[in-house]
Design an enzyme around this catalytic site. Sequence first.
Site, mmCIF file in Angstrom:
data_model
loop_
_atom_site.group_PDB
_atom_site.id
_atom_site.type_symbol
_atom_site.label_atom_id
_atom_site.label_comp_id
_atom_site.label_asym_id
_atom_site.label_seq_id
_atom_site.Cartn_x
_atom_site.Cartn_y
_atom_site.Cartn_z
ATOM 1 N N ARG A 50 0.843 -1.212 0.000
ATOM 2 C CA ARG A 50 0.000 0.000 0.000
ATOM 3 C C ARG A 50 0.870 1.251 0.000
ATOM 4 N NH1 ARG A 50 -2.009 1.389 4.492
ATOM 5 N NH2 ARG A 50 -2.788 -0.649 5.128
ATOM 6 N N TYR A 102 -14.541 18.215 -14.134
ATOM 7 C CA TYR A 102 -14.957 16.817 -14.293
ATOM 8 C C TYR A 102 -15.991 16.447 -13.217
ATOM 9 C CZ TYR A 102 -14.637 11.735 -14.333
ATOM 10 O OH TYR A 102 -14.936 10.397 -14.376
ATOM 11 N N ASP A 174 -5.507 19.644 -14.116
ATOM 12 C CA ASP A 174 -5.892 18.300 -14.551
ATOM 13 C C ASP A 174 -5.567 18.230 -16.043
ATOM 14 O OD1 ASP A 174 -7.255 16.077 -15.544
ATOM 15 O OD2 ASP A 174 -8.877 16.240 -14.073
ATOM 16 N N LYS A 199 -7.248 7.237 -19.048
ATOM 17 C CA LYS A 199 -7.510 7.807 -20.377
ATOM 18 C C LYS A 199 -6.273 7.618 -21.273
ATOM 19 C CE LYS A 199 -11.187 8.782 -18.071
ATOM 20 N NZ LYS A 199 -11.439 10.043 -17.399
HETATM 21 C C1 LIG Z 1 -11.789 10.436 -16.033
HETATM 22 C C2 LIG Z 1 -11.352 11.745 -15.507
HETATM 23 C C3 LIG Z 1 -11.044 11.928 -14.146
HETATM 24 C C4 LIG Z 1 -11.224 10.818 -13.119
HETATM 25 O O1 LIG Z 1 -10.375 9.757 -13.338
HETATM 26 P P1 LIG Z 1 -10.714 8.219 -12.926
HETATM 27 O O2 LIG Z 1 -9.511 7.506 -13.369
HETATM 28 O O3 LIG Z 1 -11.965 7.859 -13.661
HETATM 29 O O4 LIG Z 1 -10.913 8.226 -11.449
HETATM 30 C C5 LIG Z 1 -10.592 13.155 -13.735
HETATM 31 N N1 LIG Z 1 -10.456 14.179 -14.616
HETATM 32 C C6 LIG Z 1 -10.753 14.049 -15.919
HETATM 33 C C7 LIG Z 1 -10.590 15.211 -16.823
HETATM 34 C C8 LIG Z 1 -11.208 12.824 -16.413
HETATM 35 O O5 LIG Z 1 -11.522 12.716 -17.706
#
Ligand SMILES: *Cc1c(COP(=O)(O)O)cnc(C)c1O
Length: 386
Positions: A50, A102, A174, A199
């Site tokens: 962890r 998001y 982000d 992504k």
């Molecule tokens: C998908 C996404 C997140 C969250 O990520 P997860 O891996 O689904 O927890 C945060 N910010 C953006 C812009 C995203 O597209």
Amino acid sequence: MSDKFGFATKALHIGQPVEKEFNSVVPPIYMTTTYKQDTPGEPKVYDYTRSGNPNFGFLEETLASLENAKFATIFSSGLGGVTSILSRLQPGERVISIDDVYGGTFRLMKNTFLGQHIDAVFGDINDEGWVKSELAKGARLIWIESPTNPLLTLADIEKLAALAHEHNAELVVDNTFASSYFQSPLSLGADLVLHSCTKYIGGHSDIVGGCVATNSKEWKDHLDYARKAIGFNPSPFDAWLLSRSIKTLAVRMERHQENAWELAKRLSKHPKVKTTIYPGLESHPQHSLAQKQMSGYSGIVSVIFNTDLQETKKLIASFKLIKLAESLGAVESLVCHPASMTHASIPRDLRVARGLDDGLIRISVGLEDIEDLWADITSVLDEKGS
Ligand SMILES: *Cc1c(COP(=O)(O)O)cnc(C)c1O
């Protein structure tokens, strides 16, 4: 040594050490929860997975180098990274966030225990007057995405970083939509960069993961502590898979962009299309900002059709190649309809006022042959009587 290499070379060679016992070129997967100690309380490197694992360490080294950062910490999801950042805030400390953040980040900042703990305000980040007035009230963080989902609005990273620092605040970017390949927020003055590795970084629709990169040792220590304390560790196997995915990130991003740009150009000339949104098009209201702060325009195209809610839903469910699904950034093309999927919980008036028309769709353009993608789209758009 990483500074002298280009992106594609770093993606292949940083954090990919040759294994010592058998000289395997690819590091093994360390599927272990614990590590033998020779002396009590003195682990060789790691004590419990962890808090740390060799595959986490390899991946963090790669991700840090791709973000031009000193440090990175990986998490079990993008939202694990978001929670870990926010968990450093003291009760009542403020976050100034973009209003179209998001949805999962919004939920966290508003509705969970974190929402009760911090004071998050949401507004138009490109309204300098609003940002300055919020900063004047005292804030710990400015939170942005650039480009945003699904309208691909940009925020001026350099300007917001300077504004934040003038007021003793820090800037979080982000960077999920641009990916490390097309945008380097830390080099523009940001303090923290977040990715949903689910992504583009993962890129194959098979891993959920997240990471945060920074040059601050204090933030790195906090992020590691938060992962261990809250329990946001990925599995060593997922970390290993992400290391594998990253090797092709540069070539994938080039092809995502090439396909997206070409689709955007063709769609913007199609009679059924009202508006095509892509930062690479000169018609994008912030095209010059995109040219200034991004090295490319990534792989997402949003399109507003001259169709109502029902027609749009029917239309996007009719594509054969382009799959109707949430998420983005994968090798296969995906399409979604914000009005009935990701943004369905927002009342229609509010949604439309924010530019989220019933006819708006978001295409995450994959790596297929462009003519096959175009044939899939036109076979639906040009259907007689529709
Ligand atoms: C998908 C996404 C997140 C969250 O990520 P997860 O891996 O689904 O927890 C945060 N910010 C953006 C812009 C995203 O597209």
